[in-house]
Design an enzyme around this catalytic site. Structure first.
Site, PDB file in Angstrom:
ATOM      1  N   ALA A  73       0.819  -1.214   0.000  1.00  0.00           N
ATOM      2  CA  ALA A  73       0.000   0.000   0.000  1.00  0.00           C
ATOM      3  C   ALA A  73       0.854   1.265   0.000  1.00  0.00           C
ATOM      4  O   ALA A  73       0.474   2.266  -0.601  1.00  0.00           O
ATOM      5  CB  ALA A  73      -0.949  -0.008   1.193  1.00  0.00           C
ATOM      6  N   THR A  74       2.005   1.237   0.640  1.00  0.00           N
ATOM      7  CA  THR A  74       2.860   2.430   0.640  1.00  0.00           C
ATOM      8  C   THR A  74       3.217   2.824  -0.788  1.00  0.00           C
ATOM      9  O   THR A  74       3.105   3.989  -1.174  1.00  0.00           O
ATOM     10  CB  THR A  74       4.137   2.181   1.470  1.00  0.00           C
ATOM     11  OG1 THR A  74       3.762   1.864   2.813  1.00  0.00           O
ATOM     12  CG2 THR A  74       5.049   3.401   1.472  1.00  0.00           C
ATOM     13  N   ASN A 153      -5.995   2.886  10.831  1.00  0.00           N
ATOM     14  CA  ASN A 153      -5.232   1.756  11.340  1.00  0.00           C
ATOM     15  C   ASN A 153      -5.077   1.772  12.862  1.00  0.00           C
ATOM     16  O   ASN A 153      -4.766   0.752  13.449  1.00  0.00           O
ATOM     17  CB  ASN A 153      -3.852   1.722  10.684  1.00  0.00           C
ATOM     18  CG  ASN A 153      -3.173   3.066  10.699  1.00  0.00           C
ATOM     19  OD1 ASN A 153      -3.668   4.031  10.097  1.00  0.00           O
ATOM     20  ND2 ASN A 153      -2.061   3.160  11.397  1.00  0.00           N
ATOM     21  N   GLN A 181      -6.544  -1.038   5.498  1.00  0.00           N
ATOM     22  CA  GLN A 181      -7.156  -1.691   6.662  1.00  0.00           C
ATOM     23  C   GLN A 181      -8.550  -2.233   6.380  1.00  0.00           C
ATOM     24  O   GLN A 181      -8.983  -3.194   7.018  1.00  0.00           O
ATOM     25  CB  GLN A 181      -7.242  -0.706   7.836  1.00  0.00           C
ATOM     26  CG  GLN A 181      -5.904  -0.329   8.434  1.00  0.00           C
ATOM     27  CD  GLN A 181      -5.239  -1.471   9.178  1.00  0.00           C
ATOM     28  OE1 GLN A 181      -5.883  -2.420   9.619  1.00  0.00           O
ATOM     29  NE2 GLN A 181      -3.926  -1.404   9.310  1.00  0.00           N
ATOM     30  N   SER A 201      -3.230  -3.605   0.250  1.00  0.00           N
ATOM     31  CA  SER A 201      -2.056  -4.334   0.717  1.00  0.00           C
ATOM     32  C   SER A 201      -2.441  -5.772   1.049  1.00  0.00           C
ATOM     33  O   SER A 201      -3.436  -6.008   1.730  1.00  0.00           O
ATOM     34  CB  SER A 201      -1.504  -3.640   1.965  1.00  0.00           C
ATOM     35  OG  SER A 201      -0.375  -4.336   2.430  1.00  0.00           O
ATOM     36  N   ALA A 202      -1.634  -6.735   0.607  1.00  0.00           N
ATOM     37  CA  ALA A 202      -1.964  -8.151   0.832  1.00  0.00           C
ATOM     38  C   ALA A 202      -1.758  -8.576   2.292  1.00  0.00           C
ATOM     39  O   ALA A 202      -2.527  -9.373   2.824  1.00  0.00           O
ATOM     40  CB  ALA A 202      -1.129  -9.040  -0.082  1.00  0.00           C
ATOM     41  N   HIS A 203      -0.714  -8.029   2.934  1.00  0.00           N
ATOM     42  CA  HIS A 203      -0.377  -8.565   4.275  1.00  0.00           C
ATOM     43  C   HIS A 203      -1.325  -8.098   5.370  1.00  0.00           C
ATOM     44  O   HIS A 203      -1.206  -8.540   6.517  1.00  0.00           O
ATOM     45  CB  HIS A 203       1.084  -8.267   4.636  1.00  0.00           C
ATOM     46  CG  HIS A 203       1.387  -6.865   5.055  1.00  0.00           C
ATOM     47  ND1 HIS A 203       1.440  -6.490   6.375  1.00  0.00           N
ATOM     48  CD2 HIS A 203       1.677  -5.757   4.342  1.00  0.00           C
ATOM     49  CE1 HIS A 203       1.763  -5.202   6.448  1.00  0.00           C
ATOM     50  NE2 HIS A 203       1.903  -4.735   5.217  1.00  0.00           N
ATOM     51  N   CYS A 328       5.328   5.811  17.071  1.00  0.00           N
ATOM     52  CA  CYS A 328       6.318   6.591  17.815  1.00  0.00           C
ATOM     53  C   CYS A 328       7.496   5.705  18.151  1.00  0.00           C
ATOM     54  O   CYS A 328       7.343   4.566  18.562  1.00  0.00           O
ATOM     55  CB  CYS A 328       5.724   7.205  19.068  1.00  0.00           C
ATOM     56  SG  CYS A 328       5.290   6.039  20.353  1.00  0.00           S
TER      57      CYS A 328
END
Ligand SMILES: *Cc1c(COP(=O)(O)O)cnc(C)c1O
Length: 392
Positions: A73-74, A153, A181, A201-203, A328
């Site tokens: 996705a990024t 997320n 998500q 995103s697959a994961h 963070c």
């Protein structure tokens, strides 16, 4: 029960064994390059890629030709934002996004700002949702893209995507949605939702890591993108590079499973999530829910335990894999930008914990998590001068 118990399914999900099984031949004997046209190794790989493409498209309500495979996705988000900017925005176009977006969107926006793009960050309501009227009010004649995430997320809050899509469509502005998500967890339909670009995103849906997709609308309107990776012209020139055949096969299998099991899984997980919430609220006082409970992914819960530092709590819960949800690092203890955008006070933001349930969690694991969290919160509150002072 296997320990540690995994309750961090927003960070990543385990690979479904059925997806792995589908991938195995392509990790071994069927190793062909899907772009090889001169022999059967290539043909077999290409056929597998096209089957994967159909499965992904089907889960989004899209046509297979509208799916561009990426590394996740990024990368999809980078391609959607920079790709539309490259075609539509000279110097000075405007992009509208929201305060609760994932860093992949916010950091890409920052990078576009350095290239002369104006970025408007729309605030969110105290329940974490974007108001479609705020998006409408932010639109300017030079706006080329609105990018709003489907579901968050950290807090799992689902945005009014269909309404935002209608606003964009009404004004002739492209709409990108980060659905990393939400995809596979709740129904998504790019037609009904008015989405022009959708990052996946697959994961996050029990597929393998390192593979994702960008849905790129082909008709009404046809979306054009400036490629960000040049090379052999794969994926209709939008994303060059040899395709990750086993990854795509696993992604496709994961989508097929989600499509078949989504409704049953959502009701099972939301029942477990609600039980987790009500048991924690019964056993502990001063437990606060962050974000809308009504508009929330079925497997998400984000709670603040007053008087408890979330990092200390996670440390005390060695056999539970949980997270604060914010990215963070230990060096900077800034509260999450998402909770801050909701107007959650700093004290409550520092005590927030994200529970991300998943396909392989059992009721027994949830009961165990309740016991461990209750025990740890009580212990930490005994040590907390702030909390003790409040009780007297
Ligand atoms: C995980 C996630 C991403 C990034 O996805 P990758 O495939 O890991 O690059 C982007 N947006 C949201 C909302 C996510 O949860």
């Amino acid at each position: 029960m296997n320990k540690p118990v995994y309750l961090d399914n927003h960070a990543t999900t385990p690979l479904d064994p059925r997806a792995l099984e589908a991938m195995m031949p392509y990790l071994t004997g069927q190793f062909g390059n899907a772009a090889s046209r001169s022999h059967s190794f290539g043909w077999v790989a290409e056929k597998a890629v096209e089957a994967g493409r159909r499965s992904v498209a089907e889960l989004a309500g899209a046509a297979p030709q509208e799916i561009v495979f990426t590394s996740g996705a990024t990368e999809s988000i980078n391609l959607a934002l920079k790709g539309t900017a490259g075609v539509l925005a000279g110097k000075g176009g405007r992009l509208i996004t929201a305060a609760t977006e994932h860093k992949a969107v916010l950091d890409t926006c920052r990078s576009l700002e350095r290239m002369g793009i104006q970025v408007t960050v729309v605030p969110v309501e105290s329940d974490g949702r974007v108001d479609p009227r705020a998006v409408a009010a932010a639109l300017t004649p030079d706006t080329f893209l609105v990018s709003i995430l489907y579901a968050n997320n950290e807090i799992g809050v689902i945005n009014p995507v269909r309404e935002i899509g209608a606003v964009c469509r009404g004004r002739g502005v492209l709409f990108h949605c980060d659905a990393a998500q939400a995809f596979g967890k709740i129904p998504i339909d790019v037609e009904a939702d008015g989405i022009d670009l959708l990052s996946l995103s697959a994961h996050k849906l029990y597929g393998p890591k390192g593979v994702g997709a960008l849905y790129v609308r082909r008709r009404h309107p046809r979306v054009r993108l400036a490629a960000q990776i040049d090379g052999g012209g794969h994926e209709r020139g939008m994303r060059s590079g040899t395709l990750n055949v086993p990854g795509i096969v696993g992604f496709g299998a994961a989508c097929t499973l989600c499509r078949a099991e989504m409704a049953a899984e959502a009701s099972r997980l939301s029942a477990m999530r609600d039980r987790l919430k009500s048991r924690l609220e019964t056993e502990l006082d001063q437990v606060y829910v962050n974000g809308s409970m009504e508009h929330r992914l079925p497997h998400n819960l984000n709670l603040s335990f007053a008087g408890v530092d979330s990092e200390a709590l996670l440390m005390a819960l060695g056999d539970l894999a949980l997270s604060t949800g914010s990215a963070c690092t230990s060096a900077t203890i800034e509260p999450s930008h998402v909770l801050r955008a909701l107007g959650v006070p700093d004290g409550r933001a520092h005590s927030a914990v994200r529970f991300g349930l998943g396909r392989f969690n059992t009721a027994e694991e949830i009961d165990y998590a309740v016991e461990r969290v209750v025990e740890a919160v009580r212990k930490l509150r005994q040590l907390s001068p702030v909390y003790s002072a409040q009780q007297h």
